[in-house]
Write a protein that holds these residues in place. Structure first.
Motif, PDB file in Angstrom:
ATOM      1  N   THR A 150       2.192   6.923  28.732  1.00 14.18           N
ATOM      2  CA  THR A 150       2.403   7.653  27.474  1.00 14.18           C
ATOM      3  C   THR A 150       1.851   6.857  26.304  1.00 14.18           C
ATOM      4  O   THR A 150       1.085   7.370  25.489  1.00 14.18           O
ATOM      5  CB  THR A 150       3.905   7.921  27.267  1.00 14.18           C
ATOM      6  N   SER A 151       2.237   5.593  26.214  1.00 13.36           N
ATOM      7  CA  SER A 151       1.650   4.637  25.269  1.00 13.36           C
ATOM      8  C   SER A 151       0.967   3.551  26.090  1.00 13.36           C
ATOM      9  O   SER A 151       1.563   3.035  27.041  1.00 13.36           O
ATOM     10  CB  SER A 151       2.719   4.025  24.363  1.00 13.36           C
TER      11      SER A 151
ATOM     12  N   GLU B 128       2.963  -0.104  18.769  1.00 12.75           N
ATOM     13  CA  GLU B 128       2.704   0.842  19.850  1.00 12.75           C
ATOM     14  C   GLU B 128       1.271   1.344  19.744  1.00 12.75           C
ATOM     15  O   GLU B 128       0.837   1.777  18.671  1.00 12.75           O
ATOM     16  CB  GLU B 128       3.693   2.011  19.778  1.00 12.75           C
TER      17      GLU B 128
ATOM     18  N   ASP C 281      -1.508   3.996  21.334  1.00  5.27           N
ATOM     19  CA  ASP C 281      -1.618   5.216  22.121  1.00  5.27           C
ATOM     20  C   ASP C 281      -2.607   5.046  23.271  1.00  5.27           C
ATOM     21  O   ASP C 281      -3.578   4.287  23.173  1.00  5.27           O
ATOM     22  CB  ASP C 281      -2.066   6.388  21.242  1.00  5.27           C
ATOM     23  N   ASN C 282      -2.366   5.778  24.339  1.00  7.55           N
ATOM     24  CA  ASN C 282      -3.274   5.778  25.487  1.00  7.55           C
ATOM     25  C   ASN C 282      -4.491   6.642  25.152  1.00  7.55           C
ATOM     26  O   ASN C 282      -4.346   7.837  24.872  1.00  7.55           O
ATOM     27  CB  ASN C 282      -2.550   6.344  26.718  1.00  7.55           C
TER      28      ASN C 282
ATOM     29  N   ARG D  38      -6.945   7.796  27.023  1.00  2.10           N
ATOM     30  CA  ARG D  38      -7.263   8.783  28.060  1.00  2.10           C
ATOM     31  C   ARG D  38      -8.743   9.191  28.004  1.00  2.10           C
ATOM     32  O   ARG D  38      -9.091  10.365  27.867  1.00  2.10           O
ATOM     33  CB  ARG D  38      -6.375  10.020  27.928  1.00  2.10           C
TER      34      ARG D  38
END
Length: 223
Positions: free
Chosen positions: A89-90, A99, A101-102, A104
């Motif tokens: 998710t992260s 944090e 973010d991924n 993707r």
């Protein structure tokens, strides 16, 4: 078995270890034994004692990967320590509260890549259209890898520059990918490239005089 002819498409790499190569950085010329001189683009100056050269083919493009031995450059101490928890998710959540973010990267290009692969499956093997489609697919994979590496390099460099001690999970990537039957999960783990991220942290920390510690991953997310 019997000796077999290895054609043009069998291998994508050629290794020169210790000898058989010479690099003229001032004029941008690479000399390889039994091949000769060739013009190359040097993206940045090669520092240290050159130990090996790897010639690699990616689609229709060729690259020379230079391995050099150089002294580590110590960074000033920051007296800071951080723990990193990787996820899907992260991509990274650290003990300070940051944090990331991924990205993707593969998922964003999945539809375009699938379309090209379907066209390749219908093409006549060995035809000009088949060769052109293979090159387009190779370029798409290269773009995905470059996008992923760009993010991994930036995140790993930021932590190494600002933290003395970095703690990461000692994950078994092969075990995670082979566990269960969820192909989507396997694809997401591969796309996240946690092992490459830890590898980048490792060699950058070593060259900068930082300390990287791998800990037992059990309950690290909760703690």
């Amino acid at each position: 078995g019997h000796i077999r002819f290895k054609g043009y498409g069998w291998y994508n790499t050629l290794n020169y270890n210790q000898s058989g190569f010479k690099i003229d950085q001032d004029h941008g010329v690479l000399h390889l034994s039994k091949i000769g001189d060739m013009r190359i683009k040097i993206y940045r100056k090669i520092e240290g004692c050159i130990k090996a050269v790897i010639i690699k083919r990616e689609g229709q493009r060729w690259f020379a990967i230079v391995q050099a031995d150089r002294e580590p450059q110590q960074l000033p101490e920051t007296e800071e320590a951080v723990g990193l928890d990787v996820g899907l998710t992260s991509f990274v959540v650290d003990s300070v509260g940051n944090e990331i973010d991924n990205p993707r990267c593969a998922e964003q290009s999945a539809d375009k890549l699938a379309k090209l692969q379907r066209r390749l499956a219908r093409a006549v093997r060995g035809s000009n259209n088949y060769i052109a489609l293979k090159d387009k697919i190779a370029k798409r994979h290269k773009r995905i890898n470059c996008q992923r590496d760009d993010i991994l390099h930036k995140v790993s460099r930021a932590y190494v520059n600002n933290v003395d001690i970095i703690g990461v999970e000692g994950l078994c990537m092969i075990g995670l990918k082979e566990r269960g039957h969820n192909r989507g999960m396997h694809r997401s783990i591969h796309d996240a490239s946690w092992s490459k991220f830890v590898f980048m942290l490792s060699y950058k920390a070593q060259s900068a005089g930082r300390k990287l510690i791998k800990v037992d991953p059990r309950n690290t997310t909760q703690r």
